[in-house]
Design an enzyme around this catalytic site. Structure first.
Site, PDB file in Angstrom:
ATOM      1  N   SER A   1       5.932  70.916 -31.197  1.00 20.61           N
ATOM      2  CA  SER A   1       4.547  71.316 -30.907  1.00 20.61           C
ATOM      3  C   SER A   1       4.461  71.757 -29.455  1.00 20.61           C
ATOM      4  CB  SER A   1       3.603  70.138 -31.133  1.00 20.61           C
ATOM      5  OG  SER A   1       2.378  70.401 -30.471  1.00 20.61           O
TER       6      SER A   1
ATOM      7  N   HIS B   1       5.392  74.879 -33.841  1.00 19.71           N
ATOM      8  CA  HIS B   1       4.135  74.283 -34.307  1.00 19.71           C
ATOM      9  C   HIS B   1       3.036  74.538 -33.275  1.00 19.71           C
ATOM     10  CE1 HIS B   1       1.872  71.298 -36.727  1.00 19.71           C
ATOM     11  NE2 HIS B   1       1.397  70.856 -35.567  1.00 19.71           N
TER      12      HIS B   1
ATOM     13  N   ASP C   1      -0.861  73.850 -32.298  1.00 22.06           N
ATOM     14  CA  ASP C   1      -1.983  72.948 -32.551  1.00 22.06           C
ATOM     15  C   ASP C   1      -3.273  73.567 -32.057  1.00 22.06           C
ATOM     16  OD1 ASP C   1      -0.913  70.532 -33.774  1.00 22.06           O
ATOM     17  OD2 ASP C   1       0.292  70.388 -31.951  1.00 22.06           O
TER      18      ASP C   1
ATOM     19  N   MET D   1      -7.255  73.386 -31.755  1.00 19.30           N
ATOM     20  CA  MET D   1      -8.349  72.398 -31.782  1.00 19.30           C
ATOM     21  C   MET D   1      -9.623  73.032 -31.253  1.00 19.30           C
ATOM     22  SD  MET D   1      -6.354  69.240 -30.013  1.00 19.30           S
ATOM     23  CE  MET D   1      -4.660  68.832 -30.437  1.00 19.30           C
TER      24      MET D   1
ATOM     25  N   HIS E   1      -1.453  74.762 -37.082  1.00 22.53           N
ATOM     26  CA  HIS E   1      -2.145  73.569 -37.591  1.00 22.53           C
ATOM     27  C   HIS E   1      -3.572  73.617 -37.057  1.00 22.53           C
ATOM     28  CE1 HIS E   1      -2.452  68.864 -37.064  1.00 22.53           C
ATOM     29  NE2 HIS E   1      -3.320  69.324 -37.941  1.00 22.53           N
TER      30      HIS E   1
ATOM     31  N   MET F   1      -7.075  72.242 -36.446  1.00 22.35           N
ATOM     32  CA  MET F   1      -7.912  71.047 -36.382  1.00 22.35           C
ATOM     33  C   MET F   1      -9.303  71.532 -35.995  1.00 22.35           C
ATOM     34  SD  MET F   1      -5.056  68.773 -34.465  1.00 22.35           S
ATOM     35  CE  MET F   1      -4.059  70.220 -34.116  1.00 22.35           C
TER      36      MET F   1
ATOM     37  N   MET G   1      -0.609  63.334 -41.108  1.00 21.54           N
ATOM     38  CA  MET G   1      -0.748  62.968 -39.698  1.00 21.54           C
ATOM     39  C   MET G   1      -0.319  61.518 -39.520  1.00 21.54           C
ATOM     40  SD  MET G   1      -1.755  65.674 -38.124  1.00 21.54           S
ATOM     41  CE  MET G   1      -1.852  64.874 -36.516  1.00 21.54           C
TER      42      MET G   1
ATOM     43  N   GLY H   1      -5.759  65.369 -32.511  1.00 17.56           N
ATOM     44  CA  GLY H   1      -6.578  65.586 -31.312  1.00 17.56           C
ATOM     45  C   GLY H   1      -5.800  65.569 -30.013  1.00 17.56           C
TER      46      GLY H   1
ATOM     47  N   GLY I   1      -1.734  64.985 -28.042  1.00 15.11           N
ATOM     48  CA  GLY I   1      -0.305  64.706 -28.079  1.00 15.11           C
ATOM     49  C   GLY I   1      -0.048  63.355 -27.423  1.00 15.11           C
ATOM     50  N   GLY I   2       1.160  62.856 -27.594  1.00 13.96           N
ATOM     51  CA  GLY I   2       1.589  61.661 -26.865  1.00 13.96           C
ATOM     52  C   GLY I   2       1.033  60.341 -27.369  1.00 13.96           C
TER      53      GLY I   2
ATOM     54  N   ASP J   1       3.448  64.644 -38.509  1.00 11.38           N
ATOM     55  CA  ASP J   1       3.009  65.086 -37.187  1.00 11.38           C
ATOM     56  C   ASP J   1       2.356  63.939 -36.429  1.00 11.38           C
ATOM     57  OD1 ASP J   1       1.875  66.393 -35.027  1.00 11.38           O
ATOM     58  OD2 ASP J   1       0.746  67.845 -36.202  1.00 11.38           O
ATOM     59  N   GLY J   2       2.968  63.572 -35.300  1.00 12.40           N
ATOM     60  CA  GLY J   2       2.361  62.575 -34.433  1.00 12.40           C
ATOM     61  C   GLY J   2       3.293  61.425 -34.103  1.00 12.40           C
ATOM     62  N   GLY J   3       3.722  61.355 -32.854  1.00  5.49           N
ATOM     63  CA  GLY J   3       4.561  60.239 -32.420  1.00  5.49           C
ATOM     64  C   GLY J   3       5.946  60.234 -33.031  1.00  5.49           C
TER      65      GLY J   3
HETATM   66  C1  DX5 Z   1      -1.968  66.078 -32.560  1.00  4.60           C
HETATM   67  C2  DX5 Z   1      -1.130  67.285 -32.871  1.00  4.60           C
HETATM   68  C3  DX5 Z   1       0.331  67.072 -32.771  1.00  4.60           C
HETATM   69  C4  DX5 Z   1       0.809  66.622 -31.433  1.00  4.60           C
HETATM   70  C5  DX5 Z   1       2.160  66.004 -31.577  1.00  4.60           C
HETATM   71  O1  DX5 Z   1      -3.292  66.420 -32.760  1.00  4.60           O
HETATM   72  O2  DX5 Z   1      -1.388  67.730 -34.185  1.00  4.60           O
HETATM   73  O3  DX5 Z   1       1.056  68.201 -33.232  1.00  4.60           O
HETATM   74  O4  DX5 Z   1       0.865  67.642 -30.495  1.00  4.60           O
HETATM   75  O5  DX5 Z   1       2.517  65.483 -30.354  1.00  4.60           O
HETATM   76  P1  DX5 Z   1       3.390  64.165 -30.197  1.00  4.60           P
HETATM   77  O6  DX5 Z   1       4.697  64.437 -30.839  1.00  4.60           O
HETATM   78  O7  DX5 Z   1       3.449  64.002 -28.725  1.00  4.60           O
HETATM   79  O8  DX5 Z   1       2.639  63.053 -30.892  1.00  4.60           O
HETATM   80 ZN    ZN Z   2      -0.070  69.370 -35.166  1.00  3.80          ZN
END
Ligand code: DX5
Ligand code: ZN
Length: 220
Positions: free
Chosen positions: A8, A32, A34, A36, A65, A67, A137, A142, A144-145, A175-177
């Site tokens: 991402s 990817h 993101d 938003m 993606h 959101m 998810m 919303g 990253g990290g 997706d996520g962590g």
């Molecule tokens: C969160 C995004 C993710 C995010 C992933 O809303 O959809 O794609 O950027 O980031 P990490 O891998 O840091 O959780």
């Molecule tokens: Zn994403």
């Protein structure tokens, strides 16, 4: 099973985005993106000017993606820019979900359906056969990290079992962590596309972090 890594760019260096995209071209499978809107999620990321800029140098597929509320508004625009995979949240689309999936497909893209961690995974079942991939998810959309939510493993297993039962081979994206700590468990659960933001871009060697997630070099 072939595993694909979709970094991402939310965690990339936006002042040097070209350099990061070149690195992804050489080492990742998918880019990817993101998107938003500050309404569906409490954050704003980037929009079409950035997607267009990425499209000019990306040589691997772009996965957008969304959101956002009203994802249906952006289907044509994505197709025109050359996005290959477009996903949106079932909880944003509600009763329009089937029509939006069909529209994404009609525009020549792969259609993906996403749910946040608090949405029952069974909500995806009616769309098996209508979606080309599903995105689970493993953090709340919303930012990253964030920290991986372990319950996601069970949700992926449940979806995988239902896909198998119905003879459907749509891939499951997560997706996520996502990191070295959980990628093997996610593979075992049935995921095959791995979004990773911070674990790739905060690594000393992002290309090597990608290879490790894919399973080319195991450190555990
Ligand atoms: C969160 C995004 C993710 C995010 C992933 O809303 O959809 O794609 O950027 O980031 P990490 O891998 O840091 O959780
Ligand atoms: Zn994403």
């Amino acid at each position: 099973m072939q595993f694909q890594i979709a970094p991402s760019i939310l965690s990339a260096d936006f002042a040097n985005l070209g350099k990061d995209i070149e690195m992804l071209n050489a080492s990742a499978d998918i880019i990817h993106l993101d998107i938003m809107d500050g309404t569906f999620v409490p954050n704003i990321s980037f929009g079409f000017p950035v997607v267009e800029a990425v499209s000019k140098i990306a040589s691997i597929p772009m996965d957008a993606h969304f959101m956002v509320v009203h994802p249906e508004r952006w289907v044509k625009r994505c197709a025109e820019i050359g996005v290959k995979m477009m996903s949106f949240h079932q909880e944003a689309a509600k009763e329009d979900t089937a029509a939006i999936l069909a529209d994404i497909r009609a525009n020549g893209m792969k259609a993906g359906l996403v749910i946040n961690p608090d949405i029952p995974v069974e909500n995806l079942f009616p769309y098996i056969g209508q979606a080309d991939f599903f995105l689970i998810m493993s953090v709340f959309a919303g930012f990253g990290g964030q920290k991986f939510i372990p319950d996601s493993l069970k949700r992926i297993k449940t979806l995988k079992a239902e896909l198998k039962r119905r003879g459907n081979d749509a891939p499951i994206e997560v997706d996520g962590g996502v990191s070295d700590d959980n990628v093997q468990l996610l593979k075992d659960a049935g995921a095959s596309i791995f979004v990773a933001g911070s674990s790739v871009f905060k690594a000393d060697d992002p290309a090597e972090a990608i290879a490790r997630l894919r399973g080319e070099k195991r450190t555990y």
